[in-house]
Design a protein around this motif. Structure first.
Motif, PDB file in Angstrom:
ATOM      1  N   SER A 157      15.702  24.747  13.717  1.00 15.80           N
ATOM      2  CA  SER A 157      16.227  24.480  12.380  1.00 15.80           C
ATOM      3  C   SER A 157      15.861  23.058  11.976  1.00 15.80           C
ATOM      4  O   SER A 157      16.239  22.099  12.653  1.00 15.80           O
ATOM      5  N   VAL A 158      15.096  22.932  10.870  1.00 15.03           N
ATOM      6  CA  VAL A 158      14.626  21.615  10.412  1.00 15.03           C
ATOM      7  C   VAL A 158      14.766  21.509   8.899  1.00 15.03           C
ATOM      8  O   VAL A 158      14.949  22.516   8.204  1.00 15.03           O
ATOM      9  N   ASN A 159      14.656  20.283   8.383  1.00 21.72           N
ATOM     10  CA  ASN A 159      14.736  20.115   6.930  1.00 21.72           C
ATOM     11  C   ASN A 159      13.397  20.380   6.247  1.00 21.72           C
ATOM     12  O   ASN A 159      13.343  20.831   5.109  1.00 21.72           O
ATOM     13  N   TYR A 160      12.281  20.118   6.954  1.00 19.70           N
ATOM     14  CA  TYR A 160      10.952  20.370   6.384  1.00 19.70           C
ATOM     15  C   TYR A 160      10.116  21.180   7.385  1.00 19.70           C
ATOM     16  O   TYR A 160       9.348  20.591   8.179  1.00 19.70           O
ATOM     17  N   PRO A 161      10.231  22.515   7.374  1.00 17.44           N
ATOM     18  CA  PRO A 161       9.457  23.333   8.330  1.00 17.44           C
ATOM     19  C   PRO A 161       7.960  23.107   8.214  1.00 17.44           C
ATOM     20  O   PRO A 161       7.244  23.121   9.219  1.00 17.44           O
ATOM     21  N   GLU A 162       7.481  22.898   6.976  1.00 12.89           N
ATOM     22  CA  GLU A 162       6.042  22.720   6.770  1.00 12.89           C
ATOM     23  C   GLU A 162       5.546  21.398   7.339  1.00 12.89           C
ATOM     24  O   GLU A 162       4.336  21.199   7.500  1.00 12.89           O
ATOM     25  N   GLY A 163       6.461  20.496   7.663  1.00  8.91           N
ATOM     26  CA  GLY A 163       6.067  19.202   8.196  1.00  8.91           C
ATOM     27  C   GLY A 163       5.961  19.168   9.713  1.00  8.91           C
ATOM     28  O   GLY A 163       5.597  18.127  10.283  1.00  8.91           O
ATOM     29  N   MET A 164       6.226  20.296  10.362  1.00  6.29           N
ATOM     30  CA  MET A 164       6.136  20.360  11.818  1.00  6.29           C
ATOM     31  C   MET A 164       4.681  20.453  12.244  1.00  6.29           C
ATOM     32  O   MET A 164       4.070  21.517  12.182  1.00  6.29           O
ATOM     33  N   HIS A 165       4.121  19.333  12.672  1.00  2.00           N
ATOM     34  CA  HIS A 165       2.714  19.297  13.060  1.00  2.00           C
ATOM     35  C   HIS A 165       2.501  20.089  14.346  1.00  2.00           C
ATOM     36  O   HIS A 165       3.385  20.158  15.210  1.00  2.00           O
ATOM     37  N   PHE A 166       1.310  20.701  14.475  1.00  2.00           N
ATOM     38  CA  PHE A 166       1.040  21.553  15.639  1.00  2.00           C
ATOM     39  C   PHE A 166       1.129  20.770  16.943  1.00  2.00           C
ATOM     40  O   PHE A 166       1.510  21.312  17.985  1.00  2.00           O
ATOM     41  N   SER A 167       0.790  19.478  16.905  1.00  2.00           N
ATOM     42  CA  SER A 167       0.837  18.676  18.123  1.00  2.00           C
ATOM     43  C   SER A 167       2.286  18.483  18.594  1.00  2.00           C
ATOM     44  O   SER A 167       2.561  18.474  19.801  1.00  2.00           O
ATOM     45  N   TYR A 168       3.213  18.347  17.637  1.00  2.00           N
ATOM     46  CA  TYR A 168       4.611  18.203  18.017  1.00  2.00           C
ATOM     47  C   TYR A 168       5.187  19.539  18.503  1.00  2.00           C
ATOM     48  O   TYR A 168       6.007  19.570  19.428  1.00  2.00           O
ATOM     49  N   ARG A 169       4.745  20.623  17.899  1.00  2.00           N
ATOM     50  CA  ARG A 169       5.139  21.954  18.388  1.00  2.00           C
ATOM     51  C   ARG A 169       4.687  22.131  19.833  1.00  2.00           C
ATOM     52  O   ARG A 169       5.431  22.622  20.677  1.00  2.00           O
ATOM     53  N   ARG A 170       3.444  21.738  20.098  1.00  2.00           N
ATOM     54  CA  ARG A 170       2.906  21.875  21.450  1.00  2.00           C
ATOM     55  C   ARG A 170       3.690  21.016  22.426  1.00  2.00           C
ATOM     56  O   ARG A 170       3.944  21.426  23.562  1.00  2.00           O
ATOM     57  N   TYR A 171       4.082  19.821  21.973  1.00  2.00           N
ATOM     58  CA  TYR A 171       4.892  18.951  22.819  1.00  2.00           C
ATOM     59  C   TYR A 171       6.227  19.630  23.178  1.00  2.00           C
ATOM     60  O   TYR A 171       6.640  19.636  24.343  1.00  2.00           O
ATOM     61  N   LEU A 172       6.888  20.223  22.183  1.00  2.00           N
ATOM     62  CA  LEU A 172       8.158  20.907  22.431  1.00  2.00           C
ATOM     63  C   LEU A 172       7.969  22.111  23.353  1.00  2.00           C
ATOM     64  O   LEU A 172       8.792  22.365  24.241  1.00  2.00           O
ATOM     65  N   GLN A 173       6.896  22.855  23.147  1.00  2.00           N
ATOM     66  CA  GLN A 173       6.617  24.014  24.006  1.00  2.00           C
ATOM     67  C   GLN A 173       6.425  23.576  25.458  1.00  2.00           C
ATOM     68  O   GLN A 173       6.951  24.205  26.383  1.00  2.00           O
ATOM     69  N   ASN A 174       5.677  22.489  25.658  1.00  2.00           N
ATOM     70  CA  ASN A 174       5.444  21.988  27.016  1.00  2.00           C
ATOM     71  C   ASN A 174       6.745  21.525  27.662  1.00  2.00           C
ATOM     72  O   ASN A 174       6.976  21.741  28.854  1.00  2.00           O
ATOM     73  N   GLN A 175       7.608  20.881  26.869  1.00  2.00           N
ATOM     74  CA  GLN A 175       8.887  20.410  27.400  1.00  2.00           C
ATOM     75  C   GLN A 175       9.802  21.582  27.750  1.00  2.00           C
ATOM     76  O   GLN A 175      10.512  21.547  28.763  1.00  2.00           O
ATOM     77  N   LEU A 176       9.795  22.629  26.923  1.00  2.00           N
ATOM     78  CA  LEU A 176      10.578  23.827  27.220  1.00  2.00           C
ATOM     79  C   LEU A 176      10.085  24.476  28.506  1.00  2.00           C
ATOM     80  O   LEU A 176      10.884  24.885  29.361  1.00  2.00           O
ATOM     81  N   ARG A 177       8.785  24.544  28.641  1.00  2.00           N
ATOM     82  CA  ARG A 177       8.203  25.173  29.836  1.00  2.00           C
ATOM     83  C   ARG A 177       8.562  24.384  31.097  1.00  2.00           C
ATOM     84  O   ARG A 177       8.924  24.967  32.125  1.00  2.00           O
ATOM     85  N   GLU A 178       8.495  23.074  30.990  1.00  2.00           N
ATOM     86  CA  GLU A 178       8.779  22.234  32.149  1.00  2.00           C
ATOM     87  C   GLU A 178      10.269  22.231  32.498  1.00  2.00           C
ATOM     88  O   GLU A 178      10.646  22.282  33.672  1.00  2.00           O
ATOM     89  N   SER A 179      11.128  22.195  31.474  1.00  2.00           N
ATOM     90  CA  SER A 179      12.570  22.070  31.710  1.00  2.00           C
ATOM     91  C   SER A 179      13.202  23.359  32.198  1.00  2.00           C
ATOM     92  O   SER A 179      14.147  23.334  32.989  1.00  2.00           O
ATOM     93  N   PHE A 180      12.697  24.516  31.736  1.00  2.00           N
ATOM     94  CA  PHE A 180      13.353  25.781  32.052  1.00  2.00           C
ATOM     95  C   PHE A 180      12.493  26.717  32.910  1.00  2.00           C
ATOM     96  O   PHE A 180      12.828  27.884  33.087  1.00  2.00           O
ATOM     97  N   GLY A 181      11.394  26.194  33.420  1.00  2.00           N
ATOM     98  CA  GLY A 181      10.615  26.940  34.396  1.00  2.00           C
ATOM     99  C   GLY A 181       9.908  28.172  33.862  1.00  2.00           C
ATOM    100  O   GLY A 181       9.818  29.176  34.564  1.00  2.00           O
ATOM    101  N   PHE A 182       9.400  28.111  32.638  1.00  2.00           N
ATOM    102  CA  PHE A 182       8.622  29.232  32.109  1.00  2.00           C
ATOM    103  C   PHE A 182       7.216  29.170  32.715  1.00  2.00           C
ATOM    104  O   PHE A 182       6.421  28.311  32.361  1.00  2.00           O
ATOM    105  N   VAL A 183       6.936  30.092  33.622  1.00  2.00           N
ATOM    106  CA  VAL A 183       5.675  30.073  34.376  1.00  2.00           C
ATOM    107  C   VAL A 183       4.718  31.123  33.822  1.00  2.00           C
ATOM    108  O   VAL A 183       5.060  32.301  33.719  1.00  2.00           O
ATOM    109  N   GLY A 184       3.519  30.698  33.454  1.00  2.00           N
ATOM    110  CA  GLY A 184       2.476  31.626  33.051  1.00  2.00           C
ATOM    111  C   GLY A 184       2.744  32.410  31.792  1.00  2.00           C
ATOM    112  O   GLY A 184       2.035  33.372  31.495  1.00  2.00           O
ATOM    113  N   THR A 185       3.759  32.039  31.034  1.00  2.00           N
ATOM    114  CA  THR A 185       4.112  32.802  29.843  1.00  2.00           C
ATOM    115  C   THR A 185       3.921  31.972  28.582  1.00  2.00           C
ATOM    116  O   THR A 185       4.199  30.767  28.577  1.00  2.00           O
TER     117      THR A 185
END
Length: 283
Positions: free
Chosen positions: A244-272
């Motif tokens: 949930s954000v105030n400007y969805p269109e402002g979410m740059h792909f690099s920041y999305r990738r950063y969040l995805q990597n952090q989710l994967r590292e923090s919660f152990g999402f392997v190969g998915t």
């Protein structure tokens, strides 16, 4: 007439309806002659599938029910996927289409690559099909017994370069011929599936989220700060998160990738793969 005679000779007695149990599906995919059928034969310990040096022997997507340490699933052997311009026979086209559909219906795709030949263009294309379908990708570098130790690092580097669009894919070495590493791949595929089907509690997500945003806030959008309010997991298979954000269109792909990597590292999402959707906060 023959079918009618068979039905008459072997009558089928109706059985009471049973509740259908949907088992996880592990599809074994790859180029022709990469060793897919040999790989499955090594897994189940039987000569279940025909293995020859002739490419294109497997034409159908064949399911085999398998049980490993009390975990039941379906193993799916598929026809080799090749460039469509090189496919001339109608039966080959049908086989390729069925292999591609097997990826869409699978939970885990084990991409078998003939490591002795290096990483080909079609290997990257198949990995792309798996990523587009949102499925677990486990890369099995097969024919380890034919690859000199000095060449292994070169192949790993080549894999990094040609499959850089799926950095989350899990990779392992094996030899279907000697059976070395084959069962380990099955164990890892099971672990990847559990990640694929796992759900993270919203409270844990938002504790994680607060720390991540404080450490690395998103960049400005048109000179305005982007505010990230909260995150929830919308679904599994693949893990999908809504931000949930105030400007969805402002979410740059690099920041999305950063969040995805952090989710994967923090919660152990392997190969998915992890899908991240940004939505405007509603009043």
């Amino acid at each position: 007439d023959l079918l009618d005679a068979l039905i008459e000779a072997f009558p089928v007695k109706p059985e009471p309806a049973k509740e259908e149990v949907v088992l996880p599906r592990f599809a074994v995919v790859g180029r022709p002659n990469a060793g897919k059928s040999s790989f499955i034969n090594a897994l189940i310990g039987k000569e279940r599938f025909m293995v020859t040096d002739i490419a294109g022997t497997t034409r159908d997507a064949i399911d085999t029910k398998f049980d490993r340490f009390g975990f039941e699933f379906n193993l799916v052997d598929t026809a080799g996927i090749r460039r469509r311009v090189r496919v001339h026979e109608p039966s080959d086209r049908i086989a390729m289409t069925m292999a591609e559909r097997a990826i869409e219906r699978a939970d885990v795709a084990v991409l078998v690559i003939d490591a002795s030949e290096g990483i080909g263009e079609m290997d990257a294309r198949i990995a792309g099909l798996v990523a587009d379908a949102g499925r677990v990708l486990l890369i099995a570098l097969n024919k380890r017994d034919l690859v000199p130790a000095a060449r292994m690092k070169e192949i790993e580097s080549e894999l990094d370069r040609k499959l850089q669009f799926v950095p989350w894919a899990h990779r392992m070495w094996c030899s279907a011929h000697t059976q070395k590493g084959v069962l380990k791949i099955l164990d890892e595929a099971t672990r990847c599936y559990r990640s694929f089907a796992s759900r993270v509690k919203t409270s844990a997500l938002n504790r994680f989220f607060a720390g991540i945003v404080e450490k690395h806030p998103p960049p400005l959008f048109q000179g305005k700060p982007i505010r990230l309010y909260y995150i929830t997991q919308a679904q599994t298979k693949p893990p999908t998160f809504v931000l949930s954000v105030n400007y969805p269109e402002g979410m740059h792909f690099s920041y999305r990738r950063y969040l995805q990597n952090q989710l994967r590292e923090s919660f152990g999402f392997v190969g998915t793969p992890i899908r991240l959707l940004a939505r405007a906060k509603t009043k």
